[in-house]
Design an enzyme around this catalytic site. Structure first.
Site, PDB file in Angstrom:
ATOM      1  N   GLY A  16       0.790  -1.231   0.000  1.00  0.00           N
ATOM      2  CA  GLY A  16       0.000   0.000   0.000  1.00  0.00           C
ATOM      3  C   GLY A  16       0.821   1.280   0.000  1.00  0.00           C
ATOM      4  N   ASP A  36       8.946  -4.024   7.753  1.00  0.00           N
ATOM      5  CA  ASP A  36       7.572  -4.530   7.745  1.00  0.00           C
ATOM      6  C   ASP A  36       7.549  -5.838   8.528  1.00  0.00           C
ATOM      7  OD1 ASP A  36       5.006  -3.773   5.667  1.00  0.00           O
ATOM      8  OD2 ASP A  36       4.915  -5.746   6.636  1.00  0.00           O
ATOM      9  N   ASP A  58       8.791  -5.828  13.661  1.00  0.00           N
ATOM     10  CA  ASP A  58       7.466  -5.631  14.230  1.00  0.00           C
ATOM     11  C   ASP A  58       7.516  -4.308  14.995  1.00  0.00           C
ATOM     12  OD1 ASP A  58       5.172  -5.546  15.719  1.00  0.00           O
ATOM     13  OD2 ASP A  58       5.310  -7.607  16.450  1.00  0.00           O
ATOM     14  N   VAL A  59       6.782  -3.314  14.520  1.00  0.00           N
ATOM     15  CA  VAL A  59       6.910  -1.980  15.137  1.00  0.00           C
ATOM     16  C   VAL A  59       6.377  -1.928  16.566  1.00  0.00           C
ATOM     17  CG1 VAL A  59       6.924  -0.714  12.946  1.00  0.00           C
ATOM     18  CG2 VAL A  59       4.744  -1.063  14.161  1.00  0.00           C
ATOM     19  N   ASN A  85       4.841   4.638   9.326  1.00  0.00           N
ATOM     20  CA  ASN A  85       3.690   4.470   8.452  1.00  0.00           C
ATOM     21  C   ASN A  85       2.843   3.224   8.745  1.00  0.00           C
ATOM     22  OD1 ASN A  85       2.229   4.630   5.663  1.00  0.00           O
ATOM     23  ND2 ASN A  85       3.311   2.665   5.604  1.00  0.00           N
ATOM     24  N   TYR A 151      -9.614   2.382  15.276  1.00  0.00           N
ATOM     25  CA  TYR A 151      -8.897   3.152  14.263  1.00  0.00           C
ATOM     26  C   TYR A 151      -9.023   4.643  14.560  1.00  0.00           C
ATOM     27  CZ  TYR A 151      -6.929   4.132   9.643  1.00  0.00           C
ATOM     28  OH  TYR A 151      -6.122   4.548   8.616  1.00  0.00           O
ATOM     29  N   LYS A 155      -5.848   6.974  15.566  1.00  0.00           N
ATOM     30  CA  LYS A 155      -5.403   7.996  14.605  1.00  0.00           C
ATOM     31  C   LYS A 155      -5.520   9.403  15.214  1.00  0.00           C
ATOM     32  CE  LYS A 155      -3.973   5.259  11.399  1.00  0.00           C
ATOM     33  NZ  LYS A 155      -2.547   5.198  11.055  1.00  0.00           N
ATOM     34  N   PRO A 183      -3.738  10.637   5.048  1.00  0.00           N
ATOM     35  CA  PRO A 183      -4.290  10.143   3.776  1.00  0.00           C
ATOM     36  C   PRO A 183      -5.810  10.115   3.811  1.00  0.00           C
ATOM     37  CG  PRO A 183      -2.669   8.583   4.692  1.00  0.00           C
ATOM     38  CD  PRO A 183      -3.010   9.582   5.768  1.00  0.00           C
ATOM     39  N   VAL A 186      -6.924   5.460  -0.156  1.00  0.00           N
ATOM     40  CA  VAL A 186      -5.829   5.012  -1.027  1.00  0.00           C
ATOM     41  C   VAL A 186      -5.977   3.505  -1.195  1.00  0.00           C
ATOM     42  CG1 VAL A 186      -3.317   4.812  -1.274  1.00  0.00           C
ATOM     43  CG2 VAL A 186      -4.288   6.848  -0.183  1.00  0.00           C
TER      44      VAL A 186
HETATM   45  N1  NAD Z   1      -5.339   3.094   2.572  1.00  0.00           N
HETATM   46  C1  NAD Z   1      -6.040   4.080   3.063  1.00  0.00           C
HETATM   47  O1  NAD Z   1      -7.108   4.432   2.527  1.00  0.00           O
HETATM   48  C2  NAD Z   1      -5.545   4.834   4.283  1.00  0.00           C
HETATM   49  C3  NAD Z   1      -6.225   5.990   4.670  1.00  0.00           C
HETATM   50  C4  NAD Z   1      -5.792   6.698   5.768  1.00  0.00           C
HETATM   51  C5  NAD Z   1      -4.666   6.270   6.459  1.00  0.00           C
HETATM   52  N2  NAD Z   1      -4.016   5.134   6.069  1.00  0.00           N
HETATM   53  C6  NAD Z   1      -2.844   4.731   6.842  1.00  0.00           C
HETATM   54  O2  NAD Z   1      -1.752   4.485   5.995  1.00  0.00           O
HETATM   55  C7  NAD Z   1      -0.850   3.564   6.605  1.00  0.00           C
HETATM   56  C8  NAD Z   1      -0.506   2.454   5.621  1.00  0.00           C
HETATM   57  O3  NAD Z   1      -1.680   1.690   5.391  1.00  0.00           O
HETATM   58  P1  NAD Z   1      -2.048   1.028   3.990  1.00  0.00           P
HETATM   59  O4  NAD Z   1      -3.383   1.545   3.613  1.00  0.00           O
HETATM   60  O5  NAD Z   1      -0.924   1.145   3.052  1.00  0.00           O
HETATM   61  O6  NAD Z   1      -2.280  -0.483   4.482  1.00  0.00           O
HETATM   62  P2  NAD Z   1      -1.599  -1.867   4.057  1.00  0.00           P
HETATM   63  O7  NAD Z   1      -2.312  -2.871   4.897  1.00  0.00           O
HETATM   64  O8  NAD Z   1      -1.639  -2.038   2.582  1.00  0.00           O
HETATM   65  O9  NAD Z   1      -0.088  -1.702   4.525  1.00  0.00           O
HETATM   66  C9  NAD Z   1       0.275  -1.677   5.883  1.00  0.00           C
HETATM   67  C10 NAD Z   1       1.597  -2.412   6.049  1.00  0.00           C
HETATM   68  O10 NAD Z   1       1.950  -2.343   7.440  1.00  0.00           O
HETATM   69  C11 NAD Z   1       2.449  -3.607   7.829  1.00  0.00           C
HETATM   70  N3  NAD Z   1       2.304  -3.820   9.267  1.00  0.00           N
HETATM   71  C12 NAD Z   1       1.178  -4.107   9.969  1.00  0.00           C
HETATM   72  N4  NAD Z   1       1.472  -4.315  11.259  1.00  0.00           N
HETATM   73  C13 NAD Z   1       2.814  -4.136  11.386  1.00  0.00           C
HETATM   74  C14 NAD Z   1       3.723  -4.221  12.474  1.00  0.00           C
HETATM   75  N5  NAD Z   1       3.290  -4.544  13.705  1.00  0.00           N
HETATM   76  N6  NAD Z   1       5.029  -3.982  12.242  1.00  0.00           N
HETATM   77  C15 NAD Z   1       5.475  -3.677  11.001  1.00  0.00           C
HETATM   78  N7  NAD Z   1       4.672  -3.602   9.933  1.00  0.00           N
HETATM   79  C16 NAD Z   1       3.355  -3.825  10.123  1.00  0.00           C
HETATM   80  C17 NAD Z   1       1.639  -4.616   7.035  1.00  0.00           C
HETATM   81  O11 NAD Z   1       2.316  -5.876   6.948  1.00  0.00           O
HETATM   82  C18 NAD Z   1       1.505  -3.904   5.691  1.00  0.00           C
HETATM   83  O12 NAD Z   1       2.553  -4.261   4.811  1.00  0.00           O
HETATM   84  C19 NAD Z   1      -1.545   3.077   7.876  1.00  0.00           C
HETATM   85  O13 NAD Z   1      -1.053   3.783   8.987  1.00  0.00           O
HETATM   86  C20 NAD Z   1      -2.986   3.444   7.616  1.00  0.00           C
HETATM   87  O14 NAD Z   1      -3.721   3.609   8.807  1.00  0.00           O
HETATM   88  C21 NAD Z   1      -4.430   4.411   5.002  1.00  0.00           C
END
Ligand code: NAD
Length: 268
Positions: A16, A36, A58-59, A85, A151, A155, A183, A186
């Protein structure tokens, strides 16, 4: 800031938005340390980029994030950009969401950002040159939504702690800048598995609507990341790549609070 030859660390880089940021940063000539939980996907991402290494992390685990920081400072000449992120989604009626899911939301979405700050800020201060920390919240960090309380709450916390961080770094005259990334929709994997415990039909409907809204109106991660890096180049604190997803809602919310009106969720 300029990007060529500079070093960046990105958490949640295997999918993502994180993946989009990694690709765009690589395009602009940055050297990358990618983190990740998903080791296999992360290694594939790093291998496909010109100057990137994968550090499975693992964050939620402070020792692991500390190791990530140690590797990053050793590998990169300097850590100029840190993207906190990684984030996860949880949906449902808040009293039905399993405790482990609540705990994971707090641990990843808030704890993960905090661990990044704890591990990197002292090293950045010691290095003594300009750097920027970008924390990912969401437009949902300004407007609570029913059926995704973990969430919304986490956030909101990221919005708050990022502003506190900015204040503290300014107070000590540190050369570290801060940005809050919010964001809108997305296309990503975040809604792949947002359930636990009972799934009330209202939750299913809510998630179906969000998924189709993101499918129809969401941005792809790469053009999204282009806007993020352009904002960083300008030195923006508020990085809002899709203002149309934030501004009208923020205006309504501020008016609601000023008018002491009851919260209402017309879209449900
Ligand atoms: N996609 C959207 O519409 C959207 C909107 C607003 C905010 N966000 C934020 O953007 C950020 C990225 O999300 P995304 O949409 O790309 O989601 P995604 O699920 O595609 O990617 C998130 C990544 O974080 C990794 N992850 C999860 N837990 C983890 C951990 N404990 N340690 C390390 N890595 C970990 C996952 O393996 C994954 O690869 C997030 O903080 C999300 O809340 C996304």
């Amino acid at each position: 800031m300029t990007f060529e030859g500079k070093g960046a660390v990105i958490t949640g880089a295997a999918s993502g938005i994180g993946l989009g940021l990694a690709r765009e940063a690589a395009k602009r000539g940055m050297r990358l340390v990618l983190a990740d939980l998903d080791r296999q996907a992360l290694e594939q991402v790093a291998q496909a980029l010109p100057d990137a290494i994968a550090v499975p992390t693992d964050v939620t685990d402070m020792a692991a994030v500390d190791r990530l920081a140690a590797v990053a400072f050793e590998r990169l000449e300097s850590v100029d950009l840190l993207f906190n992120n990684a984030g996860i989604m949880a949906t449902g009626l808040m009293w039905e969401i399993e405790p482990r899911r609540w705990d994971a939301s707090l641990a990843v979405n808030v704890g993960g950002v905090l661990n990044g700050i704890r591990a990197f800020v002292p090293r950045m201060l010691k290095a003594g040159h300009a750097a920027r920390i970008v924390n990912t919240a969401s437009v949902g960090g300004f407007n609570p939504a029913p059926l995704m309380a973990p969430y919304s709450a986490t956030k909101f916390a990221v919005v708050a702690l990022t502003e506190s961080l900015k204040g503290e770094l300014d107070m000590i005259e540190a050369p570290i800048a801060v940005s809050l990334l919010a964001p809108g929709p997305v296309r990503s994997a975040i809604f792949d598995d947002p359930f636990s415990g009972e799934v009330h039909p209202a939750t299913q409907g809510f998630v179906d609507n969000l998924r189709s809204m993101i499918g129809e109106h969401g941005m792809d991660p790469e053009p999204f990341a282009e806007r993020v890096l352009d904002a960083i180049a300008r030195g923006d604190y508020w990085i809002v790549p899709q203002p149309e997803a934030l501004d009208p809602m923020l205006e309504r919310r501020h008016k609601m609070i000023a008018d002491r009106a009851q919260p209402a969720f017309g879209y449900l």
